[in-house]
Scaffold this active site. Structure first.
Site, PDB file in Angstrom:
ATOM      1  CB  CYS A  79      -0.987  -0.043   1.167  1.00  0.00           C
ATOM      2  SG  CYS A  79      -2.301   1.174   0.962  1.00  0.00           S
ATOM      3  CG  HIS A 166      -4.041  -3.425   3.102  1.00  0.00           C
ATOM      4  ND1 HIS A 166      -3.064  -2.894   3.901  1.00  0.00           N
ATOM      5  CD2 HIS A 166      -4.630  -2.371   2.480  1.00  0.00           C
ATOM      6  CE1 HIS A 166      -3.057  -1.584   3.794  1.00  0.00           C
ATOM      7  NE2 HIS A 166      -4.001  -1.239   2.929  1.00  0.00           N
ATOM      8  CD  GLU A 168      -1.837  -5.842   5.565  1.00  0.00           C
ATOM      9  OE1 GLU A 168      -1.430  -6.379   4.525  1.00  0.00           O
ATOM     10  OE2 GLU A 168      -1.904  -4.604   5.717  1.00  0.00           O
ATOM     11  N   GLY A 221      -2.135 -15.228  38.392  1.00  0.00           N
ATOM     12  CA  GLY A 221      -3.126 -16.260  38.134  1.00  0.00           C
ATOM     13  C   GLY A 221      -3.497 -16.286  36.664  1.00  0.00           C
TER      14      GLY A 221
END
Ligand code: XMP
Length: 509
Positions: A79, A166, A168, A221
């Site tokens: 891009c 894109h 991704e 935790g």
């Protein structure tokens, strides 16, 4: 880390997604701001330029120094990156006349290994307002779409590729395969980034770094601190001192249960019950930020007292993960660090004078879980919902008393155990109950009641940044509501929160 890919960030909202996709290919990668390229780039086997909200035209051009990269390393420009290469290497970029957002379909102009096994018409996702009018010097057009002629090109004589779409994003159907073609087939990067390799490499690095030094770690935790503890335990064994503080705002029986679980894992853990200290400090406070600050301060005091009891401790370990530390560039182009504060430990107070070790600093959350699984850690621990550091304090709206904590712990236990037995717990990203600061009128038996209202919240999310409420089955909600009102004294009404984030947030405070 050898065999590494460098992602240069120009501020795109998708930059982290590029890293996710590359990691999914079992290839290690790092994101660095476009203007802070590491001095030694010899370890990087390939470079990816991200997108950007900026334009290569006008005043806000982001100029990376590509001297050590262009024609020296395999380079993929996405891009903004593709526009940058075009505009400053003999081509031209101009505002687009047509809409170039959303889905488009590839049409190949030239056969190239870059599009190996990708079919004609493959869907890709566009999101840009400038367009590449003419290609840079020595470029060869590889693919177009209906609206975008120069959708993909390469530079002849270099391992340089550029794409306007894109790869991704999820909606680019073959995006991951295109990244694989570039990284594996063209750049010859090895796919050896696995949880097992991460554990081996990290443990050996920690051994070298820490030697015989003692390390203290605050367990919460949760998944991150537990996985960090296991890695350190493998590396330095008994020199790791874990402290698990009960702030009195944990879930019902959590202190006892989690402590037992940690001991079963062979960790050297000291459980410190500081409930009274926290509740006393919180008395009368009802402002959410004030409550958070108090809890942070008391936590540091308790933790420091305990750390001081360990002779000669040199290091503080933290479970910081990659999204907490990624430096990015702001949308306006000025380099700025967007660093999420680490709520649970609250950072290293200066007076502790300890060096910091953060073994998970390179990992995304799901990778932390995979690393934990590769060390055979308990599935239930790895799959635990996120739980905020201030715990139930920010789910008891207004001031906090021991009685309110008791009520909320009981309500929360009915809800969470119900989700578990209905097989819904793992389908929900985070769930919990909120004690509202209002009483409502009810009727039980023939008696009028005037008791507390609780709200239940269950959300779907990937990172907590955005979230949607979960469509839990009515039957489940009905059973849960009955169980709460019948079992928990002090509650006569249950409501379900149907707000998404944004505009609401996950926690009510
Ligand atoms: P919000 O309420 O901002 O929550 O939508 C997003 C995620 O962050 C958690 N959260 C916190 N975690 N200390 C924490 O450790 C905090 O003060 C805190 N506030 C929110 C929240 O539980 C959710 O997962």
């Amino acid at each position: 880390m050898q065999n590494n890919v460098l992602i240069l960030d120009f501020g795109s909202q998708y930059t982290q997604l590029i890293a996710r996709r590359v990691r999914e290919l079992n290839i290690y990668c790092e994101i660095h701001p476009y203007n802070k390229i590491p001095a030694d780039i010899s370890k990087f086997k390939a470079v990816i330029l991200s997108g950007s909200p900026n334009s290569v035209r006008g005043e806000n051009v982001l100029h990376p120094d590509l001297n050590g990269i262009r024609n020296k390393k395999p380079l993929l420009a996405v891009c903004y990156g593709a526009q940058y290469l075009a505009h400053f290497s003999g081509g031209e970029v101009a505002p687009s006349n047509t809409r170039e957002y959303g889905r488009a379909n590839l049409s190949f102009v030239e056969n190239d290994v870059f599009f190996d096994t990708i079919s004609e018409g493959s869907q890709v996702w566009m999101s840009h307002s400038d367009t590449i009018k003419s290609l840079p010097t020595n470029a060869k057009l590889l693919a177009s779409t209906h609206d975008v002629k120069n959708a993909a090109y390469k530079i002849e004589g270099e391992q340089t590729y550029a794409i306007q779409f894109h790869p991704e994003v999820y909606h680019s159907t073959d995006g991951k395969k295109i990244l694989e073609n570039f990284l594996v087939n063209i750049a010859k990067v090895e796919q050896n980034w696995t949880p097992d390799s991460f554990v081996d490499e990290t443990v050996s690095k920690l051994k070298t770094k820490l030697g015989n030094d003692k390390v203290v770690l605050g367990l919460s935790g949760g998944v991150d601190s537990s996985v960090a503890a296991m890695l350190l335990h493998k590396a330095i064994g008994a020199n790791l001192y874990c402290i698990f503080v009960n702030n009195g705002l944990l879930r019902k029986d959590e202190f006892k249960n989690v402590l037992k679980q940690y001991e079963g894992m062979g960790l050297n853990v000291k459980g410190v019950d500081a409930s009274d200290r926290f509740l006393n400090a919180l008395a009368g406070q009802s402002d959410p930020e004030e409550k958070r600050k108090t809890i942070g301060r008391v936590f540091i005091e308790v933790f420091d007292d305990e750390a001081n009891l360990i002779e000669n401790v040199k290091w503080l370990a933290q479970g910081t993960i990659y999204p907490d530390v990624i430096e990015s560039v702001s949308a306006t182009g000025g380099p700025s660090a967007t660093i999420k504060s680490h709520h649970n430990v609250g950072g290293l107070p200066d007076f502790m004078k300890l060096k910091v070790v953060e073994p998970l600093k390179a990992l995304f959350k799901d990778e932390v879980r995979r690393v934990g699984a590769s060390m055979n850690m308990d599935k239930a621990l790895l799959g635990r919902h996120p739980f905020p550091g201030p715990g139930l304090a920010i789910r008891i709206l207004g001031d906090i008393t021991a009685e309110k904590v008791r009520i909320l712990q009981d309500v929360d236990a009915v809800f969470i155990n119900g989700l578990k037995s209905a097989g819904l717990y793992d389908k929900v990203w985070q769930a919990g109950a909120i004690l509202l600061p209002v009483n409502s009128v009810g009727v039980m038996g023939d008696e009028r009641t005037y008791e507390k209202v609780v709200a239940l919240r269950a959300v779907e999310s990937t990172d907590g940044m955005t979230a949607d409420w979960v469509n839990l089955p009515y039957e489940f909600l009905q059973k849960t509501s009955n169980a709460i009102i019948n079992k928990v004294k002090g509650v006569n009404r249950v409501v379900y929160d149907i707000s998404s984030k944004p505009p609401a947030t996950i926690e009510w405070e």
